[in-house]
Design a protein around this motif. Structure first.
Motif, mmCIF file in Angstrom:
data_model
loop_
_atom_site.group_PDB
_atom_site.id
_atom_site.type_symbol
_atom_site.label_atom_id
_atom_site.label_comp_id
_atom_site.label_asym_id
_atom_site.label_seq_id
_atom_site.Cartn_x
_atom_site.Cartn_y
_atom_site.Cartn_z
ATOM 1 N N PHE A 188 0.810 -1.211 0.000
ATOM 2 C CA PHE A 188 0.000 0.000 0.000
ATOM 3 C C PHE A 188 0.848 1.269 0.000
ATOM 4 O O PHE A 188 0.324 2.365 -0.022
ATOM 5 C CB PHE A 188 -0.924 0.033 1.221
ATOM 6 N N ALA A 189 2.153 1.118 0.053
ATOM 7 C CA ALA A 189 3.043 2.272 0.130
ATOM 8 C C ALA A 189 3.056 3.031 -1.191
ATOM 9 O O ALA A 189 3.028 2.441 -2.263
ATOM 10 C CB ALA A 189 4.452 1.824 0.482
ATOM 11 N N ILE A 190 3.086 4.350 -1.082
ATOM 12 C CA ILE A 190 3.155 5.219 -2.252
ATOM 13 C C ILE A 190 4.503 5.914 -2.229
ATOM 14 O O ILE A 190 4.887 6.521 -1.231
ATOM 15 C CB ILE A 190 2.007 6.257 -2.233
ATOM 16 N N SER A 191 5.205 5.831 -3.343
ATOM 17 C CA SER A 191 6.530 6.438 -3.399
ATOM 18 C C SER A 191 6.420 7.954 -3.543
ATOM 19 O O SER A 191 5.369 8.502 -3.907
ATOM 20 C CB SER A 191 7.325 5.868 -4.569
ATOM 21 N N LYS A 192 7.520 8.623 -3.293
ATOM 22 C CA LYS A 192 7.558 10.081 -3.454
ATOM 23 C C LYS A 192 7.304 10.461 -4.907
ATOM 24 O O LYS A 192 6.665 11.474 -5.181
ATOM 25 C CB LYS A 192 8.906 10.622 -2.992
ATOM 26 N N THR A 193 7.773 9.652 -5.825
ATOM 27 C CA THR A 193 7.541 9.907 -7.251
ATOM 28 C C THR A 193 6.057 9.831 -7.572
ATOM 29 O O THR A 193 5.529 10.678 -8.296
ATOM 30 C CB THR A 193 8.319 8.889 -8.107
ATOM 31 N N ASP A 194 5.367 8.822 -7.021
ATOM 32 C CA ASP A 194 3.925 8.696 -7.246
ATOM 33 C C ASP A 194 3.176 9.900 -6.694
ATOM 34 O O ASP A 194 2.249 10.412 -7.333
ATOM 35 C CB ASP A 194 3.391 7.416 -6.597
ATOM 36 N N ILE A 195 3.561 10.359 -5.514
ATOM 37 C CA ILE A 195 2.908 11.522 -4.907
ATOM 38 C C ILE A 195 3.153 12.762 -5.754
ATOM 39 O O ILE A 195 2.233 13.553 -5.990
ATOM 40 C CB ILE A 195 3.400 11.726 -3.462
ATOM 41 N N ALA A 196 4.385 12.932 -6.248
ATOM 42 C CA ALA A 196 4.699 14.086 -7.091
ATOM 43 C C ALA A 196 3.874 14.068 -8.381
ATOM 44 O O ALA A 196 3.334 15.103 -8.797
ATOM 45 C CB ALA A 196 6.189 14.103 -7.416
ATOM 46 N N LEU A 197 3.739 12.900 -9.001
ATOM 47 C CA LEU A 197 2.930 12.795 -10.214
ATOM 48 C C LEU A 197 1.464 13.101 -9.924
ATOM 49 O O LEU A 197 0.789 13.772 -10.712
ATOM 50 C CB LEU A 197 3.064 11.394 -10.820
ATOM 51 N N LEU A 198 0.969 12.612 -8.823
ATOM 52 C CA LEU A 198 -0.413 12.861 -8.440
ATOM 53 C C LEU A 198 -0.657 14.342 -8.202
ATOM 54 O O LEU A 198 -1.647 14.911 -8.683
ATOM 55 C CB LEU A 198 -0.753 12.051 -7.188
ATOM 56 N N MET A 199 0.263 15.000 -7.507
ATOM 57 C CA MET A 199 0.112 16.433 -7.233
ATOM 58 C C MET A 199 0.215 17.236 -8.530
ATOM 59 O O MET A 199 -0.535 18.196 -8.739
ATOM 60 C CB MET A 199 1.150 16.891 -6.215
ATOM 61 N N SER A 250 -0.563 16.207 -11.553
ATOM 62 C CA SER A 250 -1.792 15.991 -12.348
ATOM 63 C C SER A 250 -2.964 16.754 -11.741
ATOM 64 O O SER A 250 -3.832 17.218 -12.462
ATOM 65 C CB SER A 250 -2.105 14.518 -12.473
ATOM 66 N N ALA A 251 -2.983 16.910 -10.418
ATOM 67 C CA ALA A 251 -4.059 17.663 -9.777
ATOM 68 C C ALA A 251 -3.951 19.150 -10.108
ATOM 69 O O ALA A 251 -4.965 19.821 -10.302
ATOM 70 C CB ALA A 251 -4.017 17.459 -8.268
ATOM 71 N N ARG A 252 -2.735 19.663 -10.205
ATOM 72 C CA ARG A 252 -2.541 21.076 -10.567
ATOM 73 C C ARG A 252 -2.916 21.323 -12.024
ATOM 74 O O ARG A 252 -3.436 22.361 -12.364
ATOM 75 C CB ARG A 252 -1.080 21.479 -10.351
ATOM 76 N N GLU A 253 -2.627 20.351 -12.881
ATOM 77 C CA GLU A 253 -2.860 20.526 -14.307
ATOM 78 C C GLU A 253 -4.294 20.257 -14.707
ATOM 79 O O GLU A 253 -4.701 20.582 -15.819
ATOM 80 C CB GLU A 253 -1.918 19.623 -15.109
ATOM 81 N N ALA A 254 -5.074 19.652 -13.849
ATOM 82 C CA ALA A 254 -6.467 19.328 -14.173
ATOM 83 C C ALA A 254 -7.269 20.614 -14.303
ATOM 84 O O ALA A 254 -7.157 21.527 -13.479
ATOM 85 C CB ALA A 254 -7.067 18.448 -13.091
ATOM 86 N N PRO A 255 -8.080 20.745 -15.364
ATOM 87 C CA PRO A 255 -8.885 21.954 -15.525
ATOM 88 C C PRO A 255 -9.976 22.025 -14.451
ATOM 89 O O PRO A 255 -10.574 21.013 -14.082
ATOM 90 C CB PRO A 255 -9.492 21.795 -16.907
ATOM 91 N N LEU A 256 -10.198 23.207 -13.943
ATOM 92 C CA LEU A 256 -11.241 23.413 -12.940
ATOM 93 C C LEU A 256 -12.584 23.537 -13.622
ATOM 94 O O LEU A 256 -12.696 24.111 -14.694
ATOM 95 C CB LEU A 256 -10.943 24.685 -12.127
#
Length: 83
Positions: free
Chosen positions: A63-74, A76-82
């Motif tokens: 269930f562990a999430i790597s720092k790379t996965d968290i960075a990609l998730l963040m 993608s959240a910034r780039e997602a259109p509101l």
């Protein structure tokens, strides 16, 4: 779950128990077998193999999430259109 699967899962769980846990589980199973019908007992056993101590231990590392996965998730959240 097929009968052979239930048997295999039960035996794997049984192997993980210490002698005191085996005795307690055996006594509980015997009492359940005496009071329940065949299908009800199978359901009882099916529930027990999914709960500790018969259930297989959960590997927390899966269930562990790597720092790379968290960075990609963040990112993608910034780039997602509101909306």
């Amino acid at each position: 779950m097929r009968r052979t699967d239930l048997f295999e899962v039960t035996m794997k769980g049984w192997a993980r128990l210490n002698p005191q846990q085996r005795e307690r589980f055996f006594q509980a199973g015997l009492r359940a077998a005496l009071r329940l019908e065949r299908q009800e007992f199978r359901e009882w056993l099916r529930r027990r193999v999914g709960e500790p101590p018969l259930a297989a231990p959960v590997d927390a590392s899966c269930f562990a999430i790597s720092k790379t996965d968290i960075a990609l998730l963040m990112r993608s959240a910034r780039e997602a259109p509101l909306k």
